[in-house]
Structures are given as C-alpha cells and as structure tokens.
Design a protein around this motif. Sequence first.
Motif, mmCIF file in Angstrom:
data_model
loop_
_atom_site.group_PDB
_atom_site.id
_atom_site.type_symbol
_atom_site.label_atom_id
_atom_site.label_comp_id
_atom_site.label_asym_id
_atom_site.label_seq_id
_atom_site.Cartn_x
_atom_site.Cartn_y
_atom_site.Cartn_z
ATOM 1 N N ALA A 204 38.186 34.588 47.745
ATOM 2 C CA ALA A 204 38.905 35.862 47.691
ATOM 3 C C ALA A 204 40.380 35.643 47.370
ATOM 4 O O ALA A 204 40.972 36.376 46.569
ATOM 5 N N ALA A 205 40.984 34.611 47.975
ATOM 6 C CA ALA A 205 42.390 34.312 47.704
ATOM 7 C C ALA A 205 42.586 33.895 46.249
ATOM 8 O O ALA A 205 43.585 34.264 45.612
ATOM 9 N N PHE A 206 41.633 33.148 45.709
ATOM 10 C CA PHE A 206 41.738 32.738 44.308
ATOM 11 C C PHE A 206 41.609 33.936 43.377
ATOM 12 O O PHE A 206 42.290 34.022 42.354
ATOM 13 N N GLY A 207 40.728 34.865 43.719
ATOM 14 C CA GLY A 207 40.603 36.084 42.921
ATOM 15 C C GLY A 207 41.910 36.857 42.876
ATOM 16 O O GLY A 207 42.325 37.356 41.819
ATOM 17 N N VAL A 208 42.592 36.930 44.025
ATOM 18 C CA VAL A 208 43.904 37.595 44.074
ATOM 19 C C VAL A 208 44.912 36.835 43.217
ATOM 20 O O VAL A 208 45.710 37.431 42.486
ATOM 21 N N LEU A 209 44.873 35.498 43.295
ATOM 22 C CA LEU A 209 45.792 34.683 42.492
ATOM 23 C C LEU A 209 45.595 34.931 41.001
ATOM 24 O O LEU A 209 46.568 35.000 40.235
ATOM 25 N N ALA B 85 41.201 38.665 34.136
ATOM 26 C CA ALA B 85 40.625 39.824 34.818
ATOM 27 C C ALA B 85 39.117 39.646 35.030
ATOM 28 O O ALA B 85 38.592 39.929 36.117
ATOM 29 N N LEU B 86 38.417 39.153 34.019
ATOM 30 C CA LEU B 86 36.978 38.922 34.138
ATOM 31 C C LEU B 86 36.681 37.835 35.164
ATOM 32 O O LEU B 86 35.732 37.948 35.960
ATOM 33 N N LEU B 87 37.483 36.775 35.133
ATOM 34 C CA LEU B 87 37.288 35.693 36.093
ATOM 35 C C LEU B 87 37.514 36.174 37.523
ATOM 36 O O LEU B 87 36.791 35.784 38.441
ATOM 37 N N SER B 88 38.528 37.016 37.707
ATOM 38 C CA SER B 88 38.796 37.515 39.053
ATOM 39 C C SER B 88 37.617 38.344 39.568
ATOM 40 O O SER B 88 37.239 38.239 40.745
ATOM 41 N N LEU B 89 37.018 39.151 38.693
ATOM 42 C CA LEU B 89 35.847 39.931 39.081
ATOM 43 C C LEU B 89 34.701 39.013 39.478
ATOM 44 O O LEU B 89 34.030 39.220 40.506
ATOM 45 N N TYR B 90 34.472 37.975 38.689
ATOM 46 C CA TYR B 90 33.425 36.999 38.973
ATOM 47 C C TYR B 90 33.669 36.323 40.325
ATOM 48 O O TYR B 90 32.752 36.151 41.135
ATOM 49 N N ILE B 91 34.929 35.952 40.566
ATOM 50 C CA ILE B 91 35.265 35.252 41.803
ATOM 51 C C ILE B 91 35.072 36.163 43.013
ATOM 52 O O ILE B 91 34.579 35.735 44.066
ATOM 53 N N PHE B 92 35.443 37.434 42.891
ATOM 54 C CA PHE B 92 35.256 38.365 44.006
ATOM 55 C C PHE B 92 33.772 38.540 44.329
ATOM 56 O O PHE B 92 33.391 38.655 45.503
ATOM 57 N N VAL B 93 32.924 38.563 43.301
ATOM 58 C CA VAL B 93 31.473 38.640 43.534
ATOM 59 C C VAL B 93 30.995 37.390 44.270
ATOM 60 O O VAL B 93 30.205 37.474 45.224
ATOM 61 N N GLN B 94 31.487 36.209 43.832
ATOM 62 C CA GLN B 94 31.104 34.969 44.502
ATOM 63 C C GLN B 94 31.587 34.949 45.956
ATOM 64 O O GLN B 94 30.899 34.443 46.849
ATOM 65 N N ALA B 95 32.792 35.502 46.181
ATOM 66 C CA ALA B 95 33.315 35.554 47.547
ATOM 67 C C ALA B 95 32.415 36.419 48.435
ATOM 68 O O ALA B 95 32.123 36.054 49.582
ATOM 69 N N TRP B 96 31.973 37.549 47.905
ATOM 70 C CA TRP B 96 31.095 38.429 48.675
ATOM 71 C C TRP B 96 29.753 37.757 48.956
ATOM 72 O O TRP B 96 29.238 37.833 50.081
ATOM 73 N N GLN B 97 29.209 37.065 47.950
ATOM 74 C CA GLN B 97 27.948 36.368 48.154
ATOM 75 C C GLN B 97 28.093 35.254 49.186
ATOM 76 O O GLN B 97 27.208 35.038 50.015
#
Length: 270
Positions: free
Chosen positions: A103-108, A241-253
């Motif tokens: 999640a922190a990486f997605g914010v970054l 932007a696409l990577l951040s979306l991907y990372i947020f999905v991975q964080a939730w999983q």
Amino acid sequence: MDDYDIALLALGGIFSGVLAGFLGIGGGVVLVPMLVAFGFAPVQSVATSSLAILVTSTAGSIQNWRMGFLSWRRVILLGLPAVITAQIGAFLAGKVLPYILLAAFGVLLLVNIYLVELRKRLVGSGVNPSKLMTPLMARLVTGGLAGFLAGLFGVGGGVIMVPLQILLLAEPIKTAIQTSLGVIVITAISACIGHGVAGNILVVPGLILGVGGLVGVQFSTRFLPKLPDQMVSLLFRSMLALLSLYIFVQAWQSYQGFGPLASEYSISIL
C-alpha cells in the motif's frame, strides 16, 4: 513446456523489453505475474524474472551507449549507492507486513506522478533543487535514496529513480530513462547473484523471456529518441498510474490472505 508456453513467454519478454526501453523499468511487474500464472512459486518467479531483466537491460543499455545516449559514469554513480542502500531497505522490509509495504509503494507511485512535473513548477517559482547540492552529491543521494526505496518495497528502482533524476539532477526525461535502464543492469546482477546462490532461478524460462526482452528493447531504445518529451512524460506517468492500481490490488489480496503473490510482495526489477 510446450511450444505454446514458449511462445507466450517470448511474447511476454518482448513486451517487457519494450517497457524497459521506453520507460526505463525492468518489466518485473509483467514477468512475475506471468511466471506465477505458469505455476512457478513466487520466489522462483521473482528470481527468474531477474535473469530475464539482466539480459534485457544489458542489451538495451549497450544499444543506448552505441547511439551515444548513455554515460556509464552516471550509471555507476547512481548504481553503486543504490546496491548498498537497497540492502538496508530490504532488511527493514522484513520487519513490516507485506500488505502495508504494498500500500505504501502504491502511494509512492502516485507521488512520483507528481514529482515528474514538480521540477518545472519549482524552477518557475525560483527554486532549483539541483542547485542545492554538488552534481556528485546529487547523484549519490539520488542513487542511494532510490536503492533504499527499491529494497524497502521489493522493486528494482526504475519507477523511483527516473522522477528523482528529473527532480534532483535536472535531467530530461529521456536521459533519466536511459540512465535508469543502465542502473538496472547493476541491480539485476546483484539480484541474480543472490537468487542464483539460493538456487531459485529457472534458467530456461529466464533465457526465453530474456531473448524476447532483447528483441523488444532493441525496438524501443531506437524509437525513444524520436518521441516528443511530452509524450514520453505522459507515457511514464500513465504507467505509474497503472502500476499503482496493480499494487493496490496486490495489497488488498495480501491483506485478505489470497492471491498468487500474497506471500511474496516483491515484484522484482521494475
């Protein structure tokens, strides 16, 4: 693996090579999920991706150097501190829950979208970040900070280093991308040594991906200098932007305890 699997791996490698040449990232965000989908363990997927990225980044950097668009001095000054500080970041990462790191990486990544354009605004207001340090110190700080964040978040650093080069070193985005790809050679060597000693690398899939990446990066490194800077900036920010979306999905999983990468937050050499 049958012929169909080999063809898919090669196509995935080509796509990651195109990304590497255009955006200065290694392509692990593409390769690791693909290898997981093939049934490989997450740690094997990350390790095998590092081998493919080593082939791709080396080929692309040699091509950039031959065309006169790469300074190995800049690469070394950024790459050496990055390798050292990445170990510090990796040590600290082991003490934080994976979904928090993701999640922190997605914010970054979202912050980096802003950093790409921040320099123009600062210079327009009379503040020039590159004047706050000597060129040597700025490169060491940029490489060290990118390496630390890369180790902390389990990535290679391309998406982190490019915005920092633009902000702190006053480099045009194309130069930053080309230098970042060169630095990935150094970080990929380090990753391959570590994973190789541990026996995690699957050589044949890694080489298939690498050869595909070699083909893709030859196209993108030749085409990049012909693109307008504004288009390259838009492509880079869109990818963030696409990577951040991907990372947020991975964080939730990861938080829910499911998903192919739930137990392995690292996405290799971005």
